[in-house]
Scaffold this motif. Sequence first.
Motif, mmCIF file in Angstrom:
data_model
loop_
_atom_site.group_PDB
_atom_site.id
_atom_site.type_symbol
_atom_site.label_atom_id
_atom_site.label_comp_id
_atom_site.label_asym_id
_atom_site.label_seq_id
_atom_site.Cartn_x
_atom_site.Cartn_y
_atom_site.Cartn_z
ATOM 1 N N ILE A 46 0.830 -1.198 0.000
ATOM 2 C CA ILE A 46 0.000 0.000 0.000
ATOM 3 C C ILE A 46 0.865 1.249 0.000
ATOM 4 C CG2 ILE A 46 -1.953 1.105 1.119
ATOM 5 C CD1 ILE A 46 -2.508 -1.479 2.524
ATOM 6 N N GLY A 47 2.152 1.080 0.317
ATOM 7 C CA GLY A 47 3.027 2.236 0.259
ATOM 8 C C GLY A 47 3.451 2.775 1.605
ATOM 9 N N THR A 250 9.343 2.330 -12.463
ATOM 10 C CA THR A 250 8.040 2.807 -11.975
ATOM 11 C C THR A 250 6.874 2.151 -12.681
ATOM 12 O OG1 THR A 250 8.158 4.637 -13.525
ATOM 13 C CG2 THR A 250 8.803 5.095 -11.260
ATOM 14 N N ILE A 251 7.113 1.515 -13.842
ATOM 15 C CA ILE A 251 5.961 0.951 -14.533
ATOM 16 C C ILE A 251 5.887 -0.563 -14.459
ATOM 17 C CG2 ILE A 251 5.786 2.891 -16.120
ATOM 18 C CD1 ILE A 251 6.945 0.952 -18.250
ATOM 19 N N VAL A 252 6.779 -1.173 -13.679
ATOM 20 C CA VAL A 252 6.574 -2.609 -13.496
ATOM 21 C C VAL A 252 5.543 -2.799 -12.400
ATOM 22 C CG1 VAL A 252 8.897 -3.193 -14.175
ATOM 23 C CG2 VAL A 252 8.395 -2.807 -11.770
ATOM 24 N N VAL A 253 5.024 -4.020 -12.321
ATOM 25 C CA VAL A 253 4.026 -4.282 -11.298
ATOM 26 C C VAL A 253 4.607 -5.272 -10.308
ATOM 27 C CG1 VAL A 253 1.737 -5.208 -10.876
ATOM 28 C CG2 VAL A 253 2.189 -3.924 -12.953
ATOM 29 N N PRO A 255 5.318 -1.421 -8.692
ATOM 30 C CA PRO A 255 6.356 -0.441 -9.009
ATOM 31 C C PRO A 255 7.487 -0.502 -8.001
ATOM 32 C CG PRO A 255 4.206 0.603 -8.908
ATOM 33 C CD PRO A 255 4.034 -0.787 -8.383
ATOM 34 N N MET A 422 4.743 12.597 -7.828
ATOM 35 C CA MET A 422 3.701 11.581 -7.688
ATOM 36 C C MET A 422 3.694 11.034 -6.267
ATOM 37 S SD MET A 422 3.291 8.038 -9.799
ATOM 38 C CE MET A 422 4.625 7.176 -9.037
ATOM 39 N N GLU A 423 4.872 10.738 -5.765
ATOM 40 C CA GLU A 423 4.978 10.185 -4.417
ATOM 41 C C GLU A 423 4.479 11.158 -3.364
ATOM 42 O OE1 GLU A 423 6.782 6.904 -3.009
ATOM 43 O OE2 GLU A 423 5.129 6.951 -4.432
ATOM 44 N N LEU A 426 0.626 11.569 -3.621
ATOM 45 C CA LEU A 426 -0.148 10.382 -3.265
ATOM 46 C C LEU A 426 -0.386 10.349 -1.765
ATOM 47 C CD1 LEU A 426 1.323 7.485 -5.397
ATOM 48 C CD2 LEU A 426 -1.002 8.309 -5.371
ATOM 49 N N ARG A 427 0.512 10.999 -1.037
ATOM 50 C CA ARG A 427 0.383 10.964 0.410
ATOM 51 C C ARG A 427 -0.420 12.144 0.957
ATOM 52 N NH1 ARG A 427 5.321 8.533 -0.679
ATOM 53 N NH2 ARG A 427 6.112 7.106 0.874
ATOM 54 N N TYR A 433 -3.787 14.282 -6.628
ATOM 55 C CA TYR A 433 -3.329 13.216 -7.508
ATOM 56 C C TYR A 433 -4.449 12.823 -8.458
ATOM 57 C CZ TYR A 433 -1.514 8.924 -9.319
ATOM 58 O OH TYR A 433 -1.070 7.962 -10.170
ATOM 59 N N THR B 72 0.386 -2.866 -17.843
ATOM 60 C CA THR B 72 1.200 -2.456 -16.702
ATOM 61 C C THR B 72 0.881 -1.029 -16.307
ATOM 62 O OG1 THR B 72 2.879 -2.353 -18.408
ATOM 63 C CG2 THR B 72 3.226 -3.917 -16.639
ATOM 64 N N ASP B 73 0.735 -0.159 -17.273
ATOM 65 C CA ASP B 73 0.426 1.223 -16.925
ATOM 66 C C ASP B 73 -0.915 1.321 -16.213
ATOM 67 O OD1 ASP B 73 1.910 3.007 -19.764
ATOM 68 O OD2 ASP B 73 2.749 2.041 -17.986
ATOM 69 N N THR B 75 -2.390 -0.969 -14.501
ATOM 70 C CA THR B 75 -2.257 -1.532 -13.162
ATOM 71 C C THR B 75 -1.591 -0.543 -12.219
ATOM 72 O OG1 THR B 75 -1.992 -3.678 -14.201
ATOM 73 C CG2 THR B 75 -1.396 -3.506 -11.876
ATOM 74 N N VAL B 76 -0.485 0.034 -12.679
ATOM 75 C CA VAL B 76 0.228 0.987 -11.831
ATOM 76 C C VAL B 76 -0.676 2.149 -11.458
ATOM 77 C CG1 VAL B 76 2.090 2.668 -11.794
ATOM 78 C CG2 VAL B 76 2.496 0.391 -12.676
ATOM 79 N N LEU B 79 -3.291 1.034 -8.912
ATOM 80 C CA LEU B 79 -2.697 0.827 -7.587
ATOM 81 C C LEU B 79 -2.384 2.162 -6.925
ATOM 82 C CD1 LEU B 79 -0.313 -2.194 -8.251
ATOM 83 C CD2 LEU B 79 -2.430 -2.173 -6.944
ATOM 84 N N ARG B 83 -3.882 3.853 -3.471
ATOM 85 C CA ARG B 83 -3.060 4.403 -2.389
ATOM 86 C C ARG B 83 -3.523 5.787 -1.999
ATOM 87 N NH1 ARG B 83 3.064 4.444 -3.856
ATOM 88 N NH2 ARG B 83 3.324 5.595 -1.943
ATOM 89 N N ALA B 84 -3.892 6.552 -3.004
ATOM 90 C CA ALA B 84 -4.301 7.937 -2.734
ATOM 91 C C ALA B 84 -5.757 8.009 -2.333
ATOM 92 C CB ALA B 84 -4.062 8.796 -3.973
ATOM 93 N N ARG B 86 -8.221 7.690 -4.133
ATOM 94 C CA ARG B 86 -8.913 8.538 -5.099
ATOM 95 C C ARG B 86 -9.088 7.765 -6.392
ATOM 96 N NH1 ARG B 86 -8.125 13.267 -8.662
ATOM 97 N NH2 ARG B 86 -10.120 14.302 -8.470
ATOM 98 N N ALA B 100 -2.282 -8.882 -10.351
ATOM 99 C CA ALA B 100 -1.980 -7.873 -9.331
ATOM 100 C C ALA B 100 -3.230 -7.124 -8.900
ATOM 101 C CB ALA B 100 -0.937 -6.900 -9.866
#
Lengths: 570, 341, 362
Positions: A46-47, A250-253, A255, A422-423, A426-427, A433, B72-73, B75-76, B79, B83-84, B86, B100
């Motif tokens: 979840i980060g 950043t684009i693998v799953v 990330p 982005m990071e 997101l928080r 975001y 992948t995009d 999915t990212v 996800l 997290r946000a 939103r 995933a």
Amino acid sequence: MSGALTWVRQDMRRVIAALVGIVLAVLMLPPLWILLQDSVTTTNAIGDVTGFTAGHFAKLFTDKDALRSIWNSLVFAGGSTVLSLVAGGVLAWLVERTNAPFKILAYLATIVSLGTPYILHVIAWLFLLGKVGPLNDIYRSVTGGTDSLFNVNSMAGMILIEGFLWSPLVFLLLGSTFRAANADMEEAARMSGATVLQTLRRVSLPLAMPAILALALFVFIRAIGGFEVPALVGMPGRIYVLTTDVYEATIVVPPDLGYAAAFSVVMVLIVAVLLYFYSRLSKNAEKYHSVTGKGFRPRPFDLGKGRWIAGAMIVANFCVVLLLPMITLLWMALLPFLRSFSLAALPMLSLKNFRTVFTAPGYVELATNSLLVAAAAATFIMAITALAGWIAARRGPGGWLLDQLATLSLVFPGICLGVAVMEVYLRVPLPIYGSLWIIAIAYVIRFMPYGMRYVYSGVLQLHHELEEAAGVAGASSLTTLRRIVAPLLSPAIVAGWLFIFLVANKELAIAVLLASPGSQVIAVSIFDQWVNGQGGELAAFGLIWTVLMTAIACLFFVQGRRGGTDVFGN
Amino acid sequence: MRRWTMVGVLLLAAAQARAASFDPALVAAATKEGTVVWYSGLVVAQLLRPMTDAFEARFPGIKLQYARASNTDTTVKLLNEARAHRMQADVADVTSGNFALTDAGIFAPYRPAAARHYPDALKHKDGLWTASNLYFLGVAYNTNLVKPEEAPKTLADLLDPRWKGHMAWTAELAAQGPPGFVFNVLTTMGEEKGRAYLLRLAVQQPVSVAVSPRAVLDQVIAGEHWMGLMMYNHNAAASIGAGAPLANARVEPLVALFNIIGVIEGSPHPNAGKLLVEYILSDEGQQVMQRQDYLPADPNIPARIPELKPDGGHFAVTALTPEIAKEGLAKWISVYREVFR
Amino acid sequence: MLTVHDLTKIYANRFDTQAGGVREASFDLPDGTFFTLLGPSGCGKTTTLRCVAGLERPDQGVIAVGDRVLFDASQRIAVPLNERGIGMVFQSYAIWPHMTVFENIAFPLRVAKGRTPPREAIERDVEQALSTVGLSGYGDRPATRLSGGQQQRVALARAIVHRPKLLLLDEPLSNLDAALREEMRIELRRLQQQIGVTTIYVTHDQSEALAMSDRIAVMEKGRIVQMGDPREIYFRPANVFVASFIGAANLLTGVCAEAAAPGSEGAVRLPDGATFRCLFPAGGTAGQAATVSVRPESIALVSEGALLRGEVTATSFLGGSVRYDVQVGDTVVRVVGGAERMVASGTPVGMSFEASSAVVVG
């Protein structure tokens, strides 16, 4: 009656400095912090942070691929810097200091490139130099074989395309250096008997060398953070550089943001070191800068018979930077699926793609979004930097700190900043975001340094006595700012606004990770379409967009000539 | 003759009746929401636009906004949005190799009425997703550059040195990219022989292009590469129909995947999302698929070109189910990286 | 009435031990005085001016205009610069290019603290200021279309439009060409007398200072080394520095041959034996080293009764006068004489001067 006022009257400038400083800190510091944090911590799905680790950095320095990426980045940046300096520099000298013909073509190429998203240029060149492009086609018809002369997905191809991506900017900046050069020095050399080339080699170049070196560093910094070319040209040829590694992480799953952050930190350090040297060099450049102050324009060199060679070089540059890419885009836009230039394809030409662009609802919204976001960012930046730059240039309270804060984001390559922003957001529990706001914020962070430079050099050009006179005449700091500084600074502010507006639309890396459906901007959309195989439509849209932005770029150019200052202190 | 006509009329009437049935309460609630956002991996020009036109024509008060991105995009993004807290999408689809999203709880359980008659293999056991269309991935080649008699007919043919440097596939590290190919080879030839084969294939230096398989196919059509590996056979069929110099090679076995679609948990327009899923899986939606040369998941609706499906085209497949993907994807990716990068 | 007492502001300088700035400057000016701060660059004159203006904050001292204290370090009083009600003309004139002449001059009236005066009052005051400086009718002209001299007048008009009690001028003539400079000197002085405002004028040009001022303060390295009216400064320089800075001076170094009381005459003997009478402002004891300053125009070329003898090495015809460089031993003595008779180079000559024209300066 003696003055019963306090010892330290509240200086309005301190209040302004504090407010502006807070805004800048809130914008510029969190991304840096979050990158540092991400690079040394582990997170769960979840980060949330679960612990500290040196693993990301360890992986980076032991992974032979990572080391090769660092090497590739250096070679790529170095090669394209040299190429852009040579191409842009020669052009600048020919146009500003000699009587070469066709000068207008050089300006035209530069103006249009100011309005063209990098990615369009890259796509066009991928075709021109690619396997089915005219270069290899001609080679094949000459040799009768099936091979290609040139593999565009190579380091050479990358350097070639990136080099010509930057040569217009080099032309612009070196052009103003040459224009401002002191004619006396060169005329003294000629009077002593030197030929044109000798003068160039022994006098003109050495005098311009600090400015050239500073510019070289600047281009190197931009190139090492370049994303479009490595992503579109390098990756298919399995050539990886730091920025594409960050992107891939950043684009693998799921990330691998820790790894991406570690990469980013390395990049930021490299760039920070380079920036330090750049600022030292810039200061030296100013020492050599000779301002005659009397509007004394140097006389152009007479090239004699060499005129026509010079003219040919200018035309060649025009073709490379403007004509060929535009023809390619037009070709792509008129075909249902891309094929090489050939008469056989002519029957398939149609305006279908253009029709789609004008009728499909998504495009209008896309264009509107992009313009809005760029305009909002430019406005905010110029408002903040007008205040911060004034205080910094006049060495007011906190000036040095404001300057540092405003230019902090220069150390981030675009993609790293995208990850960091982005990071951060997101928080943040605000609905930022996924909206257009996040792209606007990313633009503001990224382009703040440019606004600062415009304002800073604009303020330096205003004699400080103009403000002192207002003070003595009874005006408070705020009144002076409003009635004296702002009106006189407006050419610089407008120039900065236009520049940021244009450049914001060109760059892909900063927005590619932040755009969402419903909050798309041009560069990302073009990239998406390219990846999706919608080449024809993107070419059609790209052309229309380029025309629009070129009109704005003309405005910028005219403004710059008239009174807006050049960014680099000239 | 008349009997067949009667049956035909009856069937048609039945079909019409089936096509018309969407829960009116759902439609009303969806129309009130007014918008539905769909993250999709399907091709824009080929499917997303026509589907949007059809959906909006059927439900005039609802606007359909789609965003196409690679698996992948997508999915990212999903996800990250989770997290946000939103979520922006109401509906998302990815290929069945993607686990995933399911694991992260992105999909909300919903069993669409329209898919009741679909086989269980095409539905998630808890209703998290349903298959919307089928995929078969194989080799396609440019007919201007490769003569039909020279075209490869088996996996072994791909090792012919004349193809060196002229093959391409997507760089996406997912089931529909090179990792899926690795799975196919390892399953068909066994672990040892499979690895040996892959090493020899690596010598052929297939080009990894960082674009979608559709875009790779376009490059094959343009002549940039001679053939594409792991190409969707329906994509190829669509282009062939448009006059492109392309052909599907008969290199067996093909990899069988399907597209999974589901409603997003916590989405902004839940009812509209459910309605969209219902629509896509209904006869109407599946007929749009069929018309656009996609392979409908609905067992009652055949593909427009029968050869594209295994029974009509008589080709062998290796099925890549979500369970297999979950277990094996990481391994296939590392094999790919080891051998090819 | 301007009072400045013990004004000190020091700029720390990393590279020399000598720091720039001003130290313990004090002067009192009655209303209407034209007071000049004179000295070479770096002497502290501009610093002093800027302290009075409020552009710099002094380290120490008191500045008061009439009964209003503008600055007092010990009592922690510092009136902000925009509330001091002072008029100032800057070296660059600082005419705002984006405004017209009228707007430039009206500015102090418009931004003054308190209610803005009505439009007619502003117009009236601006017109008056314009006519005072001789630029009536120029109100609508854009500031960018003014010549150097006109800019200077506009700057002056702007400085006086609000009838300040104090006017500060920072080398206002240095950007003008020679002919204009001479003209403007007279003009400025006339205007100042007409308006009657206390004025502080900063310059490095000693002829300007002598021509315009009621009082001059000569500054060197941050300190006022002599203050007095122009004649005093010129004819009775207090030290070697003042003597050489103001006008040309011949400095003859020798030994006091005859003691003298302060302010009275004595005698000095040069190394080659020549002896002459001169003034000892500070007195002198026999045997003490003494440097005597004699102005070139005070020396006459004589055939008999010469105090000094030498040979003409250079002759310059200056139109109204002739200047001779005369070699006396190893010094060169400069003499300025009438143009009716020219002595050729190489001629041996004798020189003589009045005792009252020879001043011991060190």
